[in-house]
Design an enzyme around this catalytic site. Structure first.
Site, PDB file in Angstrom:
ATOM      1  N   GLU A  18      -6.123 -10.871  -1.049  1.00 28.44           N
ATOM      2  CA  GLU A  18      -6.913 -10.656   0.182  1.00 28.44           C
ATOM      3  C   GLU A  18      -8.396 -10.613  -0.146  1.00 28.44           C
ATOM      4  O   GLU A  18      -9.128  -9.766   0.337  1.00 28.44           O
ATOM      5  CB  GLU A  18      -6.494  -9.340   0.857  1.00 28.44           C
ATOM      6  CG  GLU A  18      -5.018  -9.238   1.151  1.00 28.44           C
ATOM      7  CD  GLU A  18      -4.631  -7.981   1.945  1.00 28.44           C
ATOM      8  OE1 GLU A  18      -5.523  -7.322   2.514  1.00 28.44           O
ATOM      9  OE2 GLU A  18      -3.430  -7.673   1.981  1.00 28.44           O
TER      10      GLU A  18
ATOM     11  N   GLU B 214       0.792  -1.240   0.000  1.00 32.28           N
ATOM     12  CA  GLU B 214       0.000   0.000   0.000  1.00 32.28           C
ATOM     13  C   GLU B 214       0.824   1.290   0.000  1.00 32.28           C
ATOM     14  O   GLU B 214       0.568   2.196   0.792  1.00 32.28           O
ATOM     15  CB  GLU B 214      -0.952  -0.017   1.212  1.00 32.28           C
ATOM     16  CG  GLU B 214      -1.820  -1.252   1.256  1.00 32.28           C
ATOM     17  CD  GLU B 214      -2.747  -1.320   2.468  1.00 32.28           C
ATOM     18  OE1 GLU B 214      -2.595  -0.501   3.389  1.00 32.28           O
ATOM     19  OE2 GLU B 214      -3.627  -2.189   2.485  1.00 32.28           O
TER      20      GLU B 214
END
Ligand code: GLA
Length: 336
Positions: free
Chosen positions: A246, A139
């Site tokens: 995810e 991220e």
């Protein structure tokens, strides 16, 4: 929870995709016990939900706490699961000491880089016989607007090359590990281009990055199938491997705050089945480049989306229900 008849009699998810890609689940110290039978039957890859994050493994400069991560690694080894490492460098769940000079100020670039290297060396080396790939940087890109890289202590103390450095350190520690850049909102066209630009620039500099992880925290409406396909095409054009890392499909749109449901509505379940079927038909089309699909959990009895981001609200984002029975969405996926 004990094994159900369904868990024994239904076709294994991992088996259904054995010629396509790995099928993974995020686990934690509790779910390797409570979901053990379901995991063994339907999944062939695991990711530690939190246990391998910086703050869990390395809470103080000279203190490593490997017990919980070791337990997950042993569980994976003993039962023949692949294990994804998650995650080495992230703006979240990283302790403050990494960036402090110990005198109330900020540590300098060289100190932070040396700490990053020490962390990566210790962790990657410890799990090199079990973990086959790492989410090296998680991220690092900004969601909206023109800003490219997310403001973070890593960026501020080290500079933009903190990302390249992390990949180099990880590659030195285990030259055989496959190294991933991992992010969410990965199918949003604006953010997609920032991720593409980042990985392209790493590759141009000769940085050892081998894959892009698409987190795939999706919901019943977003992202669109077209945006998902375009993201896969765009990332694949870089010549790297892709993994869905995810995945969950929330019953609620991002800004939906409703809290009135004790169970999903029939309409929600129907839409979720449809979406999961579409996703896996698409994933199968790209099996040449997609090497794994990992769910962020194994069944609806435990998901990080329970009570988050809306307090007092349960969610049902996975393929197995809270009793570990296969949902309609499971059936759509195996026949995709
Ligand atoms: C991000 C991280 C994961 C996890 C989820 C929320 O996607 O990559 O490790 O923390 O948020 O559970």
């Amino acid at each position: 929870m004990g094994e159900t008849n369904h868990a024994r009699s239904t076709e294994s998810l991992a088996e259904a995709f054995k010629d396509d890609f790995l099928i993974g689940a995020a686990v934690n110290s509790r779910t390797i016990v409570s979901q053990r039978d379901l995991l063994l039957r339907h999944y062939n890859s695991l990711t530690a939900e939190n246990e391998m994050k910086f703050e869990r493994l390395h809470p103080a400069e000279n203190t490593y706490t490997f017990e919980a991560a070791d337990e997950i690694a042993s569980f994976a080894r003993a039962n023949g699961f692949k294990l994804r490492g998650h995650t080495l460098v992230w703006h979240n769940q990283t302790p403050d000491w990494v960036f402090d000079d110990g005198k109330g100020g900020a540590a300098d670039r060289e100190t932070v880089l040396a700490r990053m290297k020490a962390h990566i060396d210790a962790v990657v080396t410890r799990y090199q016989d079990t973990v086959y790939c790492w989410d090296v940087v998680n991220e690092a890109v900004t969601d909206g607007g023109d800003e490219w890289l997310r403001p973070s202590k890593w960026l501020h103390t080290v500079g933009e090359d903190f990302i390249a450095q992390a990949f180099r350190f990880a590659h030195e520690a285990d030259p055989r590990a496959q190294l991933f850049y991992n992010d969410y909102n990965e199918c949003n066209p604006g953010k997609r281009e920032k991720i593409y630009r980042l990985v392209r620039s790493l590759l141009e500099q000769g940085v050892p990055v081998h894959g892009i992880g698409l987190q795939a925290h999706w919901n019943l409406l977003d992202p669109s199938l077209d945006d998902i396909r375009e993201a896969i095409e765009r990332y694949a054009s870089l010549g790297v491997k892709l993994q869905i890392t995810e995945m969950d499909v929330s019953m609620f749109a991002f800004d939906d705050r409703r809290t009135d449901l004790n169970d999903p509505t029939d309409e929600m379940l129907r839409l979720q089945e449809q979406r999961y079927g579409q996703f896996f038909r698409l994933f199968r089309e790209y099996k040449g480049v997609l090497t794994g699909v990992t769910f962020w959990g194994a069944a609806d009895d435990y998901t990080w989306l329970d009570y988050f981001p809306v307090r007092g609200r349960k969610n049902w984002p996975l393929l197995f229900d809270a009793r570990h029975e296969p949902k309609g969405a499971y059936r759509e996926v195996v026949k995709a």
